[in-house]
Design a protein around this motif. Structure first.
Motif, short mmCIF file in Angstrom:
data_model
loop_
_atom_site.label_atom_id
_atom_site.label_comp_id
_atom_site.label_asym_id
_atom_site.label_seq_id
_atom_site.Cartn_x
_atom_site.Cartn_y
_atom_site.Cartn_z
N ARG A 1 25.26 1.26 -40.78
CA ARG A 1 24.01 1.23 -41.54
C ARG A 1 23.10 2.39 -41.14
O ARG A 1 22.51 3.05 -42.01
N LEU A 2 22.98 2.65 -39.85
CA LEU A 2 22.14 3.75 -39.40
C LEU A 2 22.70 5.10 -39.84
O LEU A 2 21.95 6.03 -40.15
N LYS A 3 24.02 5.22 -39.87
CA LYS A 3 24.65 6.48 -40.23
C LYS A 3 24.53 6.76 -41.72
O LYS A 3 24.30 7.91 -42.14
N LEU B 1 6.49 9.00 -32.52
CA LEU B 1 7.51 8.01 -32.18
C LEU B 1 8.44 7.82 -33.37
O LEU B 1 7.99 7.64 -34.49
N PRO B 2 9.75 7.85 -33.14
CA PRO B 2 10.70 7.71 -34.24
C PRO B 2 10.94 6.25 -34.60
O PRO B 2 10.97 5.37 -33.74
N GLY B 3 11.10 5.97 -35.90
CA GLY B 3 11.59 4.67 -36.33
C GLY B 3 13.11 4.70 -36.34
O GLY B 3 13.72 5.76 -36.25
N ARG B 4 13.71 3.53 -36.44
CA ARG B 4 15.17 3.49 -36.43
C ARG B 4 15.75 3.71 -37.82
O ARG B 4 16.79 4.32 -37.99
N ILE B 5 15.06 3.16 -38.84
CA ILE B 5 15.62 3.26 -40.19
C ILE B 5 14.50 3.03 -41.20
O ILE B 5 13.67 2.16 -41.05
N GLY C 1 14.39 -1.31 -44.95
CA GLY C 1 15.58 -0.96 -45.70
C GLY C 1 16.08 -2.23 -46.34
O GLY C 1 16.10 -3.30 -45.71
N LEU C 2 16.51 -2.18 -47.61
CA LEU C 2 16.81 -3.41 -48.34
C LEU C 2 17.90 -4.22 -47.67
O LEU C 2 17.79 -5.43 -47.51
N ALA C 3 19.00 -3.57 -47.28
CA ALA C 3 20.09 -4.33 -46.66
C ALA C 3 19.65 -4.90 -45.33
O ALA C 3 20.04 -5.99 -44.96
N ASP C 4 18.81 -4.17 -44.59
CA ASP C 4 18.34 -4.67 -43.32
C ASP C 4 17.41 -5.85 -43.51
O ASP C 4 17.39 -6.77 -42.73
N ARG C 5 16.61 -5.81 -44.60
CA ARG C 5 15.70 -6.93 -44.84
C ARG C 5 16.48 -8.19 -45.19
O ARG C 5 16.09 -9.29 -44.87
#
Length: 432
Positions: free
Chosen positions: A76-78, A347-351, A424-428
């Motif tokens: 997912r992150l990639k 600060l960076p977010g992950r996605i 992110g939709l899939a993450d939600r």
């Protein structure tokens, strides 16, 4: 390996995870037509003991799927491509970001339930789920605002907007509303404020029946209320602000709900937040700049530059000296309002975009125990930035002095908790 987790879950069967239908069977008895039972047979909640024994927090049967949770997360992150409004070069952004320490735990897992499902109809909507304490969760569910008690494992309807709303306060500017689709909300003490897709504003006291005040702010169908905020003015009075797509920020009192100020900006406003002393207001929207304004006059005091895209979130440290801003470029910037020549840290977010920010009440990392709450309203992540040293005072006008706010002699990057809500939709959907 690039396919949707939903497809895998449908193959293993079970009504555990996703629902795209408008009519949710959520276990709440609502005025807009809900269910009357908590479907524990299908929901299969996860407790702390279950989690310690190896059960997934959300009950996802990874052992029956093609990939493990870690593998799916890496995929997912990639593969995730962040939505962009401004196509500016982001080549140097990663080098600018600080490394984030992830060794500390900010809360212990207690339990999760899938008996409660919040309704978020668009990925850019914000603040539709609030936890005012570890035992009180408020969420939007279709045309209702619900309260969920993790202790009692029971929900109740706080506000129903499916029918007609009539304000109980007979004040100038109030009007009837009907079938409001809630786009954002805020809660402070017993006051709940909600905004709507057609520019509606609703104020209700949770411990009182009916709606105290409601109105349509502009009548423009494109004037969605993007954000609402509750804050204390310098004189201690409670104020309510509404930020809309019509490029206007409006401020109301909570005594007679009078319109106190109305400031127009050159772009749609996505977020506002007022510093703890009530004197400075951060205004963010469809621009890469964040404006610092005088909360009473609307006069621009400073323009914060550094983000690469539109901004959606901001939060003030309790000391009123540090402002955090969240952006579509997937970063959070920290600013010292006494010296704005550059941001203190990135600060960076992950996605995905950073669409929500919070500081802990004392501005420091605290080990907290998380109460059980809905898991369908978008993931939250706590990160801890590195502690910074003092920042040398530069010889330039003190911007806070213009607003009558005294400055402190030393600036330090505070220890804080930032809740980065990356939708992110899939993450939600999967809580990943």
């Amino acid at each position: 390996m690039a396919h949707d987790l939903r497809d895998d879950l449908e193959l293993v069967g079970g009504d555990y995870y996703f629902d795209d239908d408008d009519d949710f069977d959520d276990g709440f008895q609502t005025g807009s037509g809900g269910s009357s039972g908590l479907q524990h047979e299908q929901m299969d909640d996860t407790s702390a003991s279950d989690y310690k024994e190896g059960k997934d927090i959300q009950g996802i049967p990874w052992e029956r799927l093609n990939y493990s949770r870690d593998q799916y997360r890496k995929m997912r992150l990639k593969e995730y491509k962040n939505y962009q409004n401004l196509t500016r070069s982001r080549s140097g952004l990663e080098q600018e970001c600080k490394q984030v320490e992830r060794k500390d735990a900010f809360y212990d897992f207690q339990s999760s339930t899938r008996a409660v499902k919040s309704t978020i109809v668009h990925f850019q909507l914000r603040n539709l789920l609030w936890a005012t304490s570890k035992h009180d969760v408020y969420l939007v569910q279709n045309y209702s605002v619900m309260h969920w008690s993790p202790l009692l494992q029971r929900g109740r309807e706080v506000l129903n907007v499916a029918g007609q709303l009539t304000p109980t306060e007979n004040v100038k500017g109030a009007g009837r509303l009907s079938r409001v689709q809630v786009s954002t909300m805020a809660l402070e003490d017993n006051l709940m404020v909600a905004g709507g897709f057609q520019g509606e504003l609703i104020c209700k006291y949770i411990d009182k029946p009916g709606v105290a005040f409601c109105t349509n702010l502009s009548g423009n169908n494109n004037s969605i209320t993007n954000a609402v905020d509750i804050y204390r003015a310098p004189n201690g009075a409670t104020r309510v602000t509404a930020a809309n797509n019509d490029c206007v920020v409006r401020t109301f009192d909570t005594e007679r709900y009078s319109l106190l100020t109305q400031f127009t900006f050159p772009w749609s406003v996505n977020n506002t937040s007022v510093c703890p002393d009530g004197k400075l207001m951060a205004v963010l929207g469809d621009s890469s700049d964040c404006l610092l304004t005088d909360s009473q006059s609307g006069k621009e005091i400073a323009r914060l530059q550094g983000h690469l895209d539109y901004s959606f979130a901001s939060a003030w440290h309790p000391d009123g000296h540090v402002l955090a801003t969240g952006n579509q470029d997937a970063t959070c910037r920290l600013w010292d309002v006494r010296n704005l020549s550059e941001s203190l840290a990135v600060l960076p977010g992950r996605i995905g975009a950073v669409r929500g920010l919070r500081f802990s009440p004392d501005g420091r990392v605290r080990r907290r125990r998380a109460g059980a709450g809905p898991v369908r309203g978008g993931g939250r992540r706590r990160v801890q930035p590195r502690r910074g040293g003092s920042v040398r005072e530069r010889r330039r006008p003190d911007l806070r002095r213009r607003a009558g706010v005294p400055a402190a002699p030393v600036v330090r990057v505070p220890r804080l908790v930032l809740l980065l809500r990356c939708l992110g939709l899939a993450d939600r959907r999967a809580g990943l």
